[in-house]
Design a protein around this motif. Structure first.
Motif, PDB file in Angstrom:
ATOM      1  N   THR A   1     -22.601  17.439 -15.588  1.00  0.00           N
ATOM      2  CA  THR A   1     -21.948  16.267 -14.980  1.00  0.00           C
ATOM      3  C   THR A   1     -21.460  15.285 -16.032  1.00  0.00           C
ATOM      4  O   THR A   1     -20.497  14.554 -15.803  1.00  0.00           O
ATOM      5  CB  THR A   1     -22.910  15.546 -14.022  1.00  0.00           C
ATOM      6  OG1 THR A   1     -24.116  15.210 -14.725  1.00  0.00           O
ATOM      7  CG2 THR A   1     -23.249  16.436 -12.841  1.00  0.00           C
ATOM      8  N   GLY A   2     -22.094  15.294 -17.206  1.00  0.00           N
ATOM      9  CA  GLY A   2     -21.686  14.368 -18.254  1.00  0.00           C
ATOM     10  C   GLY A   2     -20.656  14.925 -19.206  1.00  0.00           C
ATOM     11  O   GLY A   2     -20.257  14.241 -20.162  1.00  0.00           O
ATOM     12  N   TRP A   3     -20.211  16.168 -18.966  1.00  0.00           N
ATOM     13  CA  TRP A   3     -19.220  16.775 -19.860  1.00  0.00           C
ATOM     14  C   TRP A   3     -17.912  16.003 -19.789  1.00  0.00           C
ATOM     15  O   TRP A   3     -17.472  15.602 -18.706  1.00  0.00           O
ATOM     16  CB  TRP A   3     -18.995  18.235 -19.475  1.00  0.00           C
ATOM     17  CG  TRP A   3     -18.387  19.036 -20.589  1.00  0.00           C
ATOM     18  CD1 TRP A   3     -17.083  19.430 -20.715  1.00  0.00           C
ATOM     19  CD2 TRP A   3     -19.059  19.523 -21.747  1.00  0.00           C
ATOM     20  NE1 TRP A   3     -16.907  20.138 -21.869  1.00  0.00           N
ATOM     21  CE2 TRP A   3     -18.111  20.210 -22.524  1.00  0.00           C
ATOM     22  CE3 TRP A   3     -20.375  19.451 -22.190  1.00  0.00           C
ATOM     23  CZ2 TRP A   3     -18.443  20.815 -23.739  1.00  0.00           C
ATOM     24  CZ3 TRP A   3     -20.700  20.054 -23.384  1.00  0.00           C
ATOM     25  CH2 TRP A   3     -19.747  20.725 -24.150  1.00  0.00           C
ATOM     26  N   THR A   4     -17.296  15.778 -20.945  1.00  0.00           N
ATOM     27  CA  THR A   4     -16.133  14.887 -21.009  1.00  0.00           C
ATOM     28  C   THR A   4     -14.926  15.421 -20.249  1.00  0.00           C
ATOM     29  O   THR A   4     -14.084  14.645 -19.801  1.00  0.00           O
ATOM     30  CB  THR A   4     -15.728  14.649 -22.472  1.00  0.00           C
ATOM     31  OG1 THR A   4     -15.527  15.925 -23.118  1.00  0.00           O
ATOM     32  CG2 THR A   4     -16.807  13.883 -23.215  1.00  0.00           C
ATOM     33  N   THR A   5     -14.827  16.738 -20.098  1.00  0.00           N
ATOM     34  CA  THR A   5     -13.683  17.305 -19.386  1.00  0.00           C
ATOM     35  C   THR A   5     -14.119  17.760 -17.997  1.00  0.00           C
ATOM     36  O   THR A   5     -14.888  18.711 -17.875  1.00  0.00           O
ATOM     37  CB  THR A   5     -13.103  18.517 -20.140  1.00  0.00           C
ATOM     38  OG1 THR A   5     -12.861  18.146 -21.490  1.00  0.00           O
ATOM     39  CG2 THR A   5     -11.812  18.994 -19.494  1.00  0.00           C
ATOM     40  N   PRO A   6     -13.660  17.112 -16.927  1.00  0.00           N
ATOM     41  CA  PRO A   6     -14.038  17.535 -15.577  1.00  0.00           C
ATOM     42  C   PRO A   6     -13.260  18.783 -15.159  1.00  0.00           C
ATOM     43  O   PRO A   6     -12.320  19.202 -15.840  1.00  0.00           O
ATOM     44  CB  PRO A   6     -13.664  16.330 -14.709  1.00  0.00           C
ATOM     45  CG  PRO A   6     -12.580  15.636 -15.478  1.00  0.00           C
ATOM     46  CD  PRO A   6     -12.841  15.898 -16.937  1.00  0.00           C
ATOM     47  N   GLN A   7     -13.652  19.351 -14.037  1.00  0.00           N
ATOM     48  CA  GLN A   7     -12.974  20.537 -13.528  1.00  0.00           C
ATOM     49  C   GLN A   7     -11.714  20.128 -12.759  1.00  0.00           C
ATOM     50  O   GLN A   7     -11.743  19.192 -11.954  1.00  0.00           O
ATOM     51  CB  GLN A   7     -13.899  21.318 -12.587  1.00  0.00           C
ATOM     52  CG  GLN A   7     -15.100  21.930 -13.265  1.00  0.00           C
ATOM     53  CD  GLN A   7     -14.724  23.105 -14.140  1.00  0.00           C
ATOM     54  OE1 GLN A   7     -13.685  23.717 -13.959  1.00  0.00           O
ATOM     55  NE2 GLN A   7     -15.585  23.420 -15.095  1.00  0.00           N
ATOM     56  N   PRO A   8     -10.591  20.805 -12.999  1.00  0.00           N
ATOM     57  CA  PRO A   8      -9.378  20.507 -12.222  1.00  0.00           C
ATOM     58  C   PRO A   8      -9.524  21.032 -10.796  1.00  0.00           C
ATOM     59  O   PRO A   8     -10.196  22.033 -10.555  1.00  0.00           O
ATOM     60  CB  PRO A   8      -8.282  21.260 -12.973  1.00  0.00           C
ATOM     61  CG  PRO A   8      -9.005  22.385 -13.650  1.00  0.00           C
ATOM     62  CD  PRO A   8     -10.373  21.850 -13.991  1.00  0.00           C
ATOM     63  N   THR A   9      -8.909  20.355  -9.856  1.00  0.00           N
ATOM     64  CA  THR A   9      -8.956  20.779  -8.455  1.00  0.00           C
ATOM     65  C   THR A   9      -7.541  20.832  -7.896  1.00  0.00           C
ATOM     66  O   THR A   9      -6.614  20.197  -8.413  1.00  0.00           O
ATOM     67  CB  THR A   9      -9.801  19.812  -7.606  1.00  0.00           C
ATOM     68  OG1 THR A   9      -9.211  18.500  -7.669  1.00  0.00           O
ATOM     69  CG2 THR A   9     -11.225  19.745  -8.113  1.00  0.00           C
ATOM     70  N   PHE A  10      -7.395  21.600  -6.824  1.00  0.00           N
ATOM     71  CA  PHE A  10      -6.093  21.704  -6.144  1.00  0.00           C
ATOM     72  C   PHE A  10      -6.326  21.860  -4.654  1.00  0.00           C
ATOM     73  O   PHE A  10      -7.085  22.735  -4.226  1.00  0.00           O
ATOM     74  CB  PHE A  10      -5.304  22.899  -6.680  1.00  0.00           C
ATOM     75  CG  PHE A  10      -4.014  23.145  -5.952  1.00  0.00           C
ATOM     76  CD1 PHE A  10      -2.936  22.296  -6.132  1.00  0.00           C
ATOM     77  CD2 PHE A  10      -3.885  24.215  -5.075  1.00  0.00           C
ATOM     78  CE1 PHE A  10      -1.737  22.515  -5.453  1.00  0.00           C
ATOM     79  CE2 PHE A  10      -2.698  24.438  -4.387  1.00  0.00           C
ATOM     80  CZ  PHE A  10      -1.617  23.582  -4.587  1.00  0.00           C
ATOM     81  N   ASP A  11      -5.707  20.996  -3.872  1.00  0.00           N
ATOM     82  CA  ASP A  11      -5.822  21.056  -2.418  1.00  0.00           C
ATOM     83  C   ASP A  11      -4.602  21.804  -1.877  1.00  0.00           C
ATOM     84  O   ASP A  11      -3.478  21.276  -1.905  1.00  0.00           O
ATOM     85  CB  ASP A  11      -5.871  19.642  -1.830  1.00  0.00           C
ATOM     86  CG  ASP A  11      -6.183  19.642  -0.340  1.00  0.00           C
ATOM     87  OD1 ASP A  11      -5.940  20.680   0.306  1.00  0.00           O
ATOM     88  OD2 ASP A  11      -6.672  18.625   0.166  1.00  0.00           O
ATOM     89  N   PRO A  12      -4.791  23.047  -1.383  1.00  0.00           N
ATOM     90  CA  PRO A  12      -3.639  23.827  -0.916  1.00  0.00           C
ATOM     91  C   PRO A  12      -2.954  23.229   0.309  1.00  0.00           C
ATOM     92  O   PRO A  12      -1.794  23.517   0.588  1.00  0.00           O
ATOM     93  CB  PRO A  12      -4.255  25.202  -0.598  1.00  0.00           C
ATOM     94  CG  PRO A  12      -5.698  24.932  -0.361  1.00  0.00           C
ATOM     95  CD  PRO A  12      -6.053  23.778  -1.245  1.00  0.00           C
ATOM     96  N   LYS A  13      -3.677  22.385   1.047  1.00  0.00           N
ATOM     97  CA  LYS A  13      -3.088  21.787   2.251  1.00  0.00           C
ATOM     98  C   LYS A  13      -2.112  20.671   1.895  1.00  0.00           C
ATOM     99  O   LYS A  13      -1.042  20.554   2.487  1.00  0.00           O
ATOM    100  CB  LYS A  13      -4.193  21.263   3.162  1.00  0.00           C
ATOM    101  CG  LYS A  13      -5.092  22.358   3.738  1.00  0.00           C
ATOM    102  CD  LYS A  13      -6.141  21.758   4.669  1.00  0.00           C
ATOM    103  CE  LYS A  13      -7.035  22.871   5.260  1.00  0.00           C
ATOM    104  NZ  LYS A  13      -8.084  22.305   6.149  1.00  0.00           N
ATOM    105  N   THR A  14      -2.509  19.838   0.939  1.00  0.00           N
ATOM    106  CA  THR A  14      -1.663  18.688   0.581  1.00  0.00           C
ATOM    107  C   THR A  14      -0.876  18.911  -0.703  1.00  0.00           C
ATOM    108  O   THR A  14       0.100  18.215  -0.963  1.00  0.00           O
ATOM    109  CB  THR A  14      -2.539  17.440   0.406  1.00  0.00           C
ATOM    110  OG1 THR A  14      -3.446  17.648  -0.691  1.00  0.00           O
ATOM    111  CG2 THR A  14      -3.333  17.164   1.672  1.00  0.00           C
ATOM    112  N   GLY A  15      -1.324  19.882  -1.509  1.00  0.00           N
ATOM    113  CA  GLY A  15      -0.659  20.104  -2.799  1.00  0.00           C
ATOM    114  C   GLY A  15      -1.102  19.131  -3.874  1.00  0.00           C
ATOM    115  O   GLY A  15      -0.554  19.129  -4.977  1.00  0.00           O
ATOM    116  N   ASP A  16      -2.104  18.309  -3.540  1.00  0.00           N
ATOM    117  CA  ASP A  16      -2.577  17.313  -4.500  1.00  0.00           C
ATOM    118  C   ASP A  16      -3.479  17.960  -5.547  1.00  0.00           C
ATOM    119  O   ASP A  16      -4.270  18.856  -5.238  1.00  0.00           O
ATOM    120  CB  ASP A  16      -3.361  16.205  -3.786  1.00  0.00           C
ATOM    121  CG  ASP A  16      -2.470  15.381  -2.876  1.00  0.00           C
ATOM    122  OD1 ASP A  16      -1.252  15.338  -3.137  1.00  0.00           O
ATOM    123  OD2 ASP A  16      -3.009  14.792  -1.913  1.00  0.00           O
TER     124      ASP A  16
END
Length: 276
Positions: free
Chosen positions: A108-123
């Motif tokens: 949780t403290g790692w400087t680079t978070p995981q990227p996410t993608f919402d297929p419904k909104t494209g966000d």
């Protein structure tokens, strides 16, 4: 007559092909004899790394958990900004002595978070890392990705010895090299290292001074020590199941030896009363 003519043509073509191959071979051999290949700076000044002794060496090797944890600290504080460990998950750190709570805190403290993608909104967004996640991938837009270090100890000849030698091998170009090969001057933006295949690499020396990392266990963090520790850590990332593999291999050998004696005993028992 027609068949004889065709057969003659086949022999002529085959003979011409053989003669061409012979001439090509002769020209190549004669050129190598009369004009030996010019020696390059990389061939003369490239150095082979000295062996780095680690506790994980040999068929009965095990990981020194304290050293591997120090190596992880070096990776995290020095190497992680540029190099990925995309084949290693955070939860695997439990294999080198970290507790479940510590692993969760590291993730949780790692400087680079995981990227996410919402297929419904494209966000697109980001979320904190979890122990189940792999170490985030490092990518520089327009520049690509530096080498991933997950398997680097397996991918490079010499393994840990090569990594340690490379990290401690940065130096100024020898005057002898520039005298013999004036055109071999290290280009602007590159760095001379005799343990690298072509002597020059883009990565500057990552470990430059004592105390660059403050070890949690109080070990004196010299450049040599940090290089050894991160090399040991990268041996672990390349084969985290090494200890289990050694244990299984040893147990298998013992089983086969016991089976050999049992088989021999059975053989003697079955054939004891048979006259030859």
């Amino acid at each position: 007559m027609s068949a004889l003519f065709v057969k003659s043509i086949k022999f002529l073509i085959g003979g011409a092909f053989v003669v061409a191959l012979f001439l090509a071979l002769w020209t190549t051999v004669a050129g190598m004899i009369n004009e030996p290949a010019a020696e390059t700076a990389a061939e003369e000044f490239h150095l082979k790394p000295e062996h780095l002794a680690l506790q994980s060496d040999g068929p009965f090797g095990t990981f020194d958990e304290q050293q591997v944890q120090r190596g992880f600290q070096v990776y995290k504080e020095v190497c992680a900004a540029c190099h990925s460990l995309s084949l290693v998950s955070f939860r695997e750190l439990e294999g080198i002595g970290y507790t479940e709570a510590q692993v969760k805190a590291i993730a949780t403290g790692w400087t680079t978070p995981q990227p996410t993608f919402d297929p419904k909104t494209g966000d697109r967004g980001e979320r904190p890392n979890t122990p189940a996640d792999r170490f985030p991938h490092v990518y520089y837009p327009g520049q690509g990705s530096p080498p991933d270090l997950s398997l680097i100890a397996k991918a490079r000849e010499g393994g840990a010895s090569y990594i340690h030698a490379l990290l401690t091998g940065y130096q100024a170009q020898p005057a002898e090299l520039l005298e013999k090969f004036p055109d071999a001057k290290t280009p602007e933006g590159l760095h001379y290292n005799p343990y690298f295949a072509n002597l020059n690499l883009a990565m500057p020396a990552p470990l430059t001074s004592e105390g660059q990392v403050q070890y949690l266990d109080g070990t004196r963090a010299t450049v040599d020590q940090m290089s050894k520790d991160v090399s040991a850590f990268l041996v672990w990332t390349a084969e985290p199941t090494l200890e289990k593999r050694h244990a299984v291999g040893f147990a298998t050998i013992l089983f086969l030896i016991a089976l050999l004696f049992l088989t021999f005993g059975a053989y003697r028992s079955v054939w004891a009363g048979v006259k030859h």
